[in-house]
Design a protein around this motif. Sequence first.
Motif, PDB file in Angstrom:
ATOM      1  N   LEU A  60     -59.093   1.427 -43.331  1.00  0.00           N
ATOM      2  CA  LEU A  60     -59.100   0.607 -42.124  1.00  0.00           C
ATOM      3  C   LEU A  60     -58.708  -0.843 -42.388  1.00  0.00           C
ATOM      4  O   LEU A  60     -58.308  -1.549 -41.457  1.00  0.00           O
ATOM      5  CB  LEU A  60     -60.477   0.674 -41.462  1.00  0.00           C
ATOM      6  CG  LEU A  60     -60.764   2.000 -40.745  1.00  0.00           C
ATOM      7  CD1 LEU A  60     -62.174   2.031 -40.170  1.00  0.00           C
ATOM      8  CD2 LEU A  60     -59.745   2.244 -39.629  1.00  0.00           C
ATOM      9  N   SER A  61     -58.797  -1.294 -43.633  1.00  0.00           N
ATOM     10  CA  SER A  61     -58.335  -2.643 -43.940  1.00  0.00           C
ATOM     11  C   SER A  61     -56.806  -2.737 -43.874  1.00  0.00           C
ATOM     12  O   SER A  61     -56.248  -3.831 -43.759  1.00  0.00           O
ATOM     13  CB  SER A  61     -58.819  -3.063 -45.338  1.00  0.00           C
ATOM     14  OG  SER A  61     -58.226  -2.252 -46.340  1.00  0.00           O
ATOM     15  N   HIS A  64     -54.082  -1.212 -38.317  1.00  0.00           N
ATOM     16  CA  HIS A  64     -54.411  -1.983 -37.124  1.00  0.00           C
ATOM     17  C   HIS A  64     -53.620  -1.386 -35.958  1.00  0.00           C
ATOM     18  O   HIS A  64     -52.410  -1.577 -35.856  1.00  0.00           O
ATOM     19  CB  HIS A  64     -54.070  -3.462 -37.323  1.00  0.00           C
ATOM     20  CG  HIS A  64     -54.748  -4.077 -38.509  1.00  0.00           C
ATOM     21  ND1 HIS A  64     -56.070  -4.463 -38.503  1.00  0.00           N
ATOM     22  CD2 HIS A  64     -54.279  -4.322 -39.762  1.00  0.00           C
ATOM     23  CE1 HIS A  64     -56.398  -4.945 -39.684  1.00  0.00           C
ATOM     24  NE2 HIS A  64     -55.331  -4.876 -40.472  1.00  0.00           N
ATOM     25  N   GLN A  66     -54.176   0.037 -31.621  1.00  0.00           N
ATOM     26  CA  GLN A  66     -55.079   0.073 -30.478  1.00  0.00           C
ATOM     27  C   GLN A  66     -55.718   1.439 -30.261  1.00  0.00           C
ATOM     28  O   GLN A  66     -56.690   1.549 -29.506  1.00  0.00           O
ATOM     29  CB  GLN A  66     -54.327  -0.334 -29.212  1.00  0.00           C
ATOM     30  CG  GLN A  66     -53.195   0.593 -28.827  1.00  0.00           C
ATOM     31  CD  GLN A  66     -52.483   0.139 -27.562  1.00  0.00           C
ATOM     32  OE1 GLN A  66     -52.880  -0.841 -26.936  1.00  0.00           O
ATOM     33  NE2 GLN A  66     -51.445   0.851 -27.182  1.00  0.00           N
ATOM     34  N   SER A  70     -61.659  -0.046 -34.729  1.00  0.00           N
ATOM     35  CA  SER A  70     -61.572  -1.155 -35.671  1.00  0.00           C
ATOM     36  C   SER A  70     -62.843  -1.299 -36.499  1.00  0.00           C
ATOM     37  O   SER A  70     -63.954  -1.216 -35.969  1.00  0.00           O
ATOM     38  CB  SER A  70     -61.325  -2.470 -34.924  1.00  0.00           C
ATOM     39  OG  SER A  70     -60.091  -2.434 -34.235  1.00  0.00           O
ATOM     40  N   LEU A  72     -65.165  -3.803 -38.312  1.00  0.00           N
ATOM     41  CA  LEU A  72     -65.427  -5.236 -38.195  1.00  0.00           C
ATOM     42  C   LEU A  72     -66.041  -5.828 -39.451  1.00  0.00           C
ATOM     43  O   LEU A  72     -65.948  -7.032 -39.685  1.00  0.00           O
ATOM     44  CB  LEU A  72     -66.356  -5.494 -36.999  1.00  0.00           C
ATOM     45  CG  LEU A  72     -65.887  -4.955 -35.647  1.00  0.00           C
ATOM     46  CD1 LEU A  72     -66.907  -5.252 -34.565  1.00  0.00           C
ATOM     47  CD2 LEU A  72     -64.523  -5.543 -35.272  1.00  0.00           C
ATOM     48  N   TYR A  85     -68.501  -1.346 -36.818  1.00  0.00           N
ATOM     49  CA  TYR A  85     -67.297  -1.065 -36.025  1.00  0.00           C
ATOM     50  C   TYR A  85     -67.408  -1.673 -34.622  1.00  0.00           C
ATOM     51  O   TYR A  85     -68.498  -2.027 -34.168  1.00  0.00           O
ATOM     52  CB  TYR A  85     -67.111   0.443 -35.828  1.00  0.00           C
ATOM     53  CG  TYR A  85     -67.015   1.256 -37.079  1.00  0.00           C
ATOM     54  CD1 TYR A  85     -65.785   1.576 -37.634  1.00  0.00           C
ATOM     55  CD2 TYR A  85     -68.166   1.741 -37.698  1.00  0.00           C
ATOM     56  CE1 TYR A  85     -65.700   2.346 -38.778  1.00  0.00           C
ATOM     57  CE2 TYR A  85     -68.088   2.511 -38.839  1.00  0.00           C
ATOM     58  CZ  TYR A  85     -66.853   2.813 -39.377  1.00  0.00           C
ATOM     59  OH  TYR A  85     -66.778   3.574 -40.514  1.00  0.00           O
ATOM     60  N   GLU A  86     -66.266  -1.716 -33.947  1.00  0.00           N
ATOM     61  CA  GLU A  86     -66.309  -2.047 -32.530  1.00  0.00           C
ATOM     62  C   GLU A  86     -67.108  -0.977 -31.801  1.00  0.00           C
ATOM     63  O   GLU A  86     -67.123   0.192 -32.191  1.00  0.00           O
ATOM     64  CB  GLU A  86     -64.893  -2.135 -31.953  1.00  0.00           C
ATOM     65  CG  GLU A  86     -64.103  -0.837 -31.999  1.00  0.00           C
ATOM     66  CD  GLU A  86     -62.747  -0.936 -31.323  1.00  0.00           C
ATOM     67  OE1 GLU A  86     -62.680  -1.389 -30.173  1.00  0.00           O
ATOM     68  OE2 GLU A  86     -61.744  -0.539 -31.956  1.00  0.00           O
ATOM     69  N   LYS A 153     -59.699   6.480 -28.971  1.00  0.00           N
ATOM     70  CA  LYS A 153     -59.388   5.969 -30.301  1.00  0.00           C
ATOM     71  C   LYS A 153     -59.924   6.929 -31.358  1.00  0.00           C
ATOM     72  O   LYS A 153     -61.018   7.474 -31.222  1.00  0.00           O
ATOM     73  CB  LYS A 153     -60.009   4.581 -30.515  1.00  0.00           C
ATOM     74  CG  LYS A 153     -59.578   3.545 -29.487  1.00  0.00           C
ATOM     75  CD  LYS A 153     -60.090   2.161 -29.837  1.00  0.00           C
ATOM     76  CE  LYS A 153     -59.685   1.137 -28.781  1.00  0.00           C
ATOM     77  NZ  LYS A 153     -60.030  -0.238 -29.188  1.00  0.00           N
ATOM     78  N   SER A 155     -61.575   7.831 -34.905  1.00  0.00           N
ATOM     79  CA  SER A 155     -62.571   7.202 -35.765  1.00  0.00           C
ATOM     80  C   SER A 155     -62.813   8.084 -36.983  1.00  0.00           C
ATOM     81  O   SER A 155     -62.297   9.197 -37.073  1.00  0.00           O
ATOM     82  CB  SER A 155     -63.877   7.001 -35.000  1.00  0.00           C
ATOM     83  OG  SER A 155     -64.500   8.258 -34.751  1.00  0.00           O
TER      84      SER A 155
END
Length: 326
Positions: A60-61, A64, A66, A70, A72, A85-86, A153, A155
């Motif tokens: 995840l780094s 990016h 939508q 994400s 965090l 995470y979001e 999204k 995950s």
Amino acid sequence: MDEIRVATNNFDEALVIGIGGFGKVYKASFDYGSTFVTIKRSSPMSEQGALEFETEIHVLSQLHHQNLVSLLGHCQEDEEMILVYEYMSSHTLFDHLHLRSRGDLPLSWTQRLERCIRVARGLHYLHTGTEHKFIDRDIKTSNILLDHNWVAKLSAFGLSKATNPALVSTTVKGNVGYFPEYFWRHKLTEKSDVYSFGVVLFEVLSARLAVNPVEDDKHGSLVDWALYCCENGIATQLVDPDLEGKIATESFEKYIEVAKKCLAEKGVERPTMSDVLQRLVHCSFRKNADIAPTRDGNRTEKADLERNSDLTPGIEFSEIIITIGR
């Protein structure tokens, strides 16, 4: 770690919103409720550990998009592994297909198709949007989350693989029911994700579990049942009763075609995610949609379709497309 404990009220069980392979998942806030985040806390009894923790951070780094959840932040202290995470407030696609509360409306065909398109966009990005291809390896409806705007999204990337070259020999990871050929051959490619996504497509259409142990052999495996219906000209029997008579014929036929192609026995026979995405977008156009199939093979007239759909008032039915964003 002190901030994490404050955000979760010292990991209050009342804030647990799920349990996954990594451990418990909490709804948390760092600013007393004005905004929320999701926190995953590792469990000593977890099926996943330090390797999956590091993989999730590493993947995840670099990613990016939508249509990917994400990351965090993260921390590792006192043998605790924490991922932040979001917050995805509208739960999972699995929840909306299989765990609706009484009175909840089922997802319409338009809503289901749009979410599939968004997931396809996320997968297409994983396969082509970075220097090295990433293979998700854990695609399932419970790993497809919906935010406050109901945007879908992907995950859970702890099982993901970065591939260079594209073919990797690996141990089996993932969930029975979504497994492609690498379950048997231990060969992993991006076409393995395509297979799993094909299972998701049929699950979205039928609201059937990928594997249902209480069903007989014929209906227990969604893949087996879907392919049987397609091969015997009874694909309409796959339609969720809540969608019966509400899917335009052209949209239905195109959707069945792409879902079936995703489940081809050999990876080389499956489409790329780019092709899958384009085909799903074509499903959304619904041009010349005068009638729709029902489970018994009968047809529903265009007028009935319009009454039962969630189309925007004032727009002609044949001109509707789904906005999939950029």
